[in-house]
Design an enzyme around this catalytic site. Structure first.
Site, PDB file in Angstrom:
ATOM      1  N   TYR A 259       0.831  -1.205   0.000  1.00 47.16           N
ATOM      2  CA  TYR A 259       0.000   0.000   0.000  1.00 47.16           C
ATOM      3  C   TYR A 259       0.858   1.244   0.000  1.00 47.16           C
ATOM      4  CZ  TYR A 259       0.854   0.759   5.008  1.00 47.16           C
ATOM      5  OH  TYR A 259       1.449   1.004   6.228  1.00 47.16           O
ATOM      6  N   CYS A 260       0.234   2.332  -0.442  1.00 47.03           N
ATOM      7  CA  CYS A 260       0.821   3.668  -0.362  1.00 47.03           C
ATOM      8  C   CYS A 260      -0.323   4.595   0.034  1.00 47.03           C
ATOM      9  CB  CYS A 260       1.491   4.057  -1.682  1.00 47.03           C
ATOM     10  SG  CYS A 260       0.376   4.115  -3.089  1.00 47.03           S
ATOM     11  N   SER A 261      -0.356   5.797  -0.474  1.00 47.88           N
ATOM     12  CA  SER A 261      -1.432   6.722  -0.123  1.00 47.88           C
ATOM     13  C   SER A 261      -2.774   6.266  -0.688  1.00 47.88           C
ATOM     14  CB  SER A 261      -1.118   8.133  -0.619  1.00 47.88           C
ATOM     15  OG  SER A 261       0.024   8.626   0.042  1.00 47.88           O
TER      16      SER A 261
END
Length: 164
Positions: free
Chosen positions: A94-96
């Protein structure tokens, strides 16, 4: 000339509106080479390994509990393979919102990892769905690093943190 200016303004407003939600942004920036997993699907899975594809300053503000920071700009494949030996592990990157994590997911797939998923909507959608995140001291927090003001529109719940 006036009609031309109105037309340009109209196109600009459509472009801004078209990316007003996570789904539209992901369709614009991703090609779905890494399968998505939605936040509500996580509860049905066990023994998940979360990899955070954001930068250290973002991770320090908050992250999914027990997530391993792998970064984006300085992703180190040797470090990841040394620490994550099981190529069959279920990995949630995941990221933003899920753009950088798709690229890191692709790298993991090339390294031979078989069960790599991109968290749909990233940590923003995780928090928007009422899930808890922790800070660098492992304490629950409502703060989320939103990268910048423009990306912060996708975070609906929580305290938005970013640099100008």
């Amino acid at each position: 000339m006036r009609h031309y200016i109105y037309f340009i303004a109209f196109l600009f407003s459509i472009t801004l509106h078209a990316q007003n939600n996570i789904e539209q942004a992901l369709k614009k920036f991703n090609i779905e080479t890494v399968p998505y997993i939605k936040v509500n699907e996580l509860k049905n899975k066990k023994n998940l390994v979360f990899l955070d594809a954001r930068e250290p300053k973002e991770y320090k503000v908050s992250h999914i509990q027990n997530a391993i920071p792998v970064g984006f700009d300085h992703f180190n494949s040797k470090k990841v393979t040394a620490n994550l030996k099981d190529k069959n592990a279920t990995i949630i990157v995941y990221c933003s919102i899920g753009v950088r994590s798709e690229q890191i997911g692709e790298k993991l797939q090339k390294l031979g990892y078989k069960n790599v998923y991109n968290l749909y909507g990233g940590i923003f959608e995780y928090k928007n769905n009422g899930e808890k995140v922790v800070n660098n001291q492992n304490k629950v927090t409502d703060s989320i690093h939103t990268y910048n003001k423009a990306w912060s529109i996708y975070l609906k719940k929580g305290i938005k943190v970013y640099e100008n």
